[in-house]
Design a protein around this motif. Structure first.
Motif, PDB file in Angstrom:
ATOM      1  N   UNK A   1      31.322  36.974  56.872  1.00  0.00           N
ATOM      2  CA  UNK A   1      30.007  37.098  56.226  1.00  0.00           C
ATOM      3  C   UNK A   1      29.843  38.493  55.645  1.00  0.00           C
ATOM      4  N   UNK A   2      30.185  39.513  56.426  1.00  0.00           N
ATOM      5  CA  UNK A   2      30.064  40.891  55.952  1.00  0.00           C
ATOM      6  C   UNK A   2      30.945  41.128  54.728  1.00  0.00           C
ATOM      7  N   UNK A   3      32.141  40.570  54.757  1.00  0.00           N
ATOM      8  CA  UNK A   3      33.066  40.737  53.634  1.00  0.00           C
ATOM      9  C   UNK A   3      32.528  40.078  52.369  1.00  0.00           C
ATOM     10  N   UNK A   4      32.087  38.830  52.475  1.00  0.00           N
ATOM     11  CA  UNK A   4      31.584  38.125  51.296  1.00  0.00           C
ATOM     12  C   UNK A   4      30.315  38.794  50.764  1.00  0.00           C
ATOM     13  N   UNK A   5      29.483  39.290  51.670  1.00  0.00           N
ATOM     14  CA  UNK A   5      28.280  40.012  51.243  1.00  0.00           C
ATOM     15  C   UNK A   5      28.679  41.257  50.441  1.00  0.00           C
ATOM     16  N   UNK A   6      29.693  41.959  50.904  1.00  0.00           N
ATOM     17  CA  UNK A   6      30.159  43.142  50.182  1.00  0.00           C
ATOM     18  C   UNK A   6      30.680  42.770  48.797  1.00  0.00           C
TER      19      UNK A   6
END
Length: 354
Positions: A202-207
C-alpha cells in the motif's frame, strides 16, 4: 461480459472494497479491468490476482481505495483483477487453465488476446508505471523484480526496498510485457494475507500515485542490492518428490526454504536421491538451455550444488512446483559496473565476486 473476454469498468464496482477473494468471481463474473480518474493523466497500472491463491493484491487495493473514497486520486489508476475463477477455489489456476502470469507474450488463445487488449488499453492511457502484486509460498524477504536494466526501473523497484531481482525469464509475465511500455515491477510481498506485506505494498503504490516524474540522476550505489536470476529449477514430471521423508525419487528436507536469499556454498546437498533412481533436477537458463550439469552433481545418494548459488522462491507447495518450478538460482550483480551501461546482454552481466 463483453466480446473482449473481460470486463472493462470506469468506476469501483459496488462491494469490491469488502469482498473476499473467493467471492470475486460472483461479484465480477470474470477478469476485470477498472479505470479510475485522477489528477495526473498518465495512469498507474496495478495487476492483482493473476494467481488465484495470492490475495494480498486484493487486500492492498481495498485498503488503498478506501483512502480515496472522499478524495481524488493523485493520478489515474487502472486495476486489472485476473484469475477470479481460480480465486473462488483458492488455487493458483484451475485444471486446464493457463497460468495467468504466463500469458502476456505471443499467443492466440483467448487469454493471450485478453492480455494484449489490456496492454493496448494501457498504451492509450499513457501508462506511467506498472505494478504486479504477488505472494510467495515459501519464506522469502520482500523484494521487487524487474526485467530491464534502466534507471527508472531501478528507481521504481527501490521504492519498495533495496533487494531487487533482475530476470528476463519467463518472458511471458505481466512485468516483462509491460516493461515495453513503462517502468514495470513485480512486488513479492511474502505469504498471502501477511499484514506487513499488505502495508508495504500500500505504501509503495501510494508513493507511485504521488510520484510526479522519475528523477534524472542515476540511482546511488548504496540504494540497491541487485541479483540476477540465472536458472529456473524444475523437477521432471516423471520423478516423484517429497518433503516429509517419504521414499520418493527426490527427497527434500522440510526446511529447504530456509536457504532462500542465502549464499549457499558449493558442495551443499540440495536433496537425496532414492537408491536405484536416475532422478535429477533441471536447471533452465535464460536461453532455454538445460544447464543442470553446470549447477548440480550427484554424489552417491546426495544431489549437490557444484558452485555457490543463491536460491529464491524455494517452495514445498507440490502444486506450484508441478505447475511452475521448485525455485530460482541467482547471482549477485556488480552495481558499479552496471551503471556504466544500460541493458547489457545477459551473458555480459557483471557478477560481483563474493
Amino acid at each position: 461480459m463483453a466480446d473482449l473476454g473481460f470486463n472493462v469498468l470506469n468506476e469501483i464496482p459496488h462491494g469490491l472494497l469488502d469482498v473476499d477473494a473467493s467471492q470475486l468471481d460472483d461479484l465480477l463474473g470474470g477478469p476485470t479491468l477498472i479505470h479510475l480518474e485522477g489528477k495526473r493523466k498518465d495512469a498507474l497500472f496495478v495487476s492483482i490476482m493473476l494467481h488465484g491463491n495470492e490475495y494480498t493484491g486484493l487486500l492492498v487495493i481495498q485498503r488503498l481505495l478506501k483512502k480515496y473514497l472522499d478524495a481524488e486520486l493523485p493520478r489515474r489508476l487502472s486495476i486489472f483483477i485476473g484469475n477470479v475463477a481460480a480465486a473462488k477455489e483458492r488455487v493458483r489456476a484451475l485444471p486446464g487453465q493457463p497460468d495467468y502470469n504466463r500469458i502476456w507474450g505471443f499467443g492466440d488463445t483467448p487469454e493471450h488476446q485478453m492480455t494484449h487488449q489490456v496492454m493496448e488499453a494501457m498504451r492509450e492511457r499513457d501508462v506511467f508505471a506498472a505494478i504486479d502484486v504477488h505472494n510467495n509460498t515459501g519464506k522469502n524477504p520482500h523484494f521487487a523484480l524487474i526485467c530491464r536494466h534502466e534507471k527508472n526501473s531501478y528507481y521504481l523497484a527501490t521504492l519498495f526496498g533495496r533487494t531487487v531481482v533482475y530476470t528476463i525469464k519467463p518472458d511471458t509475465t505481466s512485468t516483462y510485457a509491460m516493461s515495453v511500455l513503462c517502468p514495470s515491477v513485480t512486488l513479492e510481498c511474502g505469504l498471502p494475507g501477511d499484514q506487513y506485506g499488505v502495508e508495504h505494498a500500500v505504501e509503495f503504490i501510494q508513493a507511485c500515485l504521488n510520484l510526479s516524474s522519475f528523477p534524472e540522476h542515476s540511482l546511488p550505489e548504496h540504494d540497491m542490492d541487485l541479483y540476477h536470476m540465472v536458472a529456473i529449477i524444475k523437477i521432471p514430471s516423471c520423478h516423484s518428490f517429497s518433503f516429509n521423508g517419504d521414499q520418493t525419487d527426490l527427497q527434500f528436507d522440510e526446511d529447504l526454504a530456509l536457504m532462500n536469499f542465502s549464499e549457499v556454498p558449493a558442495g551443499t546437498s540440495i536433496c537425496r536421491i532414492k537408491q536405484g533412481s536416475e532422478a535429477f533436477l533441471e536447471a533452465w537458463d535464460e536461453h532455454g538451455k538445460d544447464q543442470s550439469s553446470q549447477f548440480f552433481a550427484r554424489d552417491g545418494e546426495n544431489y549437490r550444488l557444484k558452485m555457490m548459488a543463491m536460491p529464491a522462491m524455494l517452495t514445498d507447495d507440490i502444486d506450484v512446483i508441478r505447475m511452475d518450478c521448485l525455485c530460482y538460482l541467482m547471482e549477485r550483480l556488480d552495481w558499479k559496473a552496471l551503471q556504466m551501461a544500460e541493458e547489457p546482454e545477459a551473458a555480459e552481466l557483471p557478477v560481483q565476486k563474493v
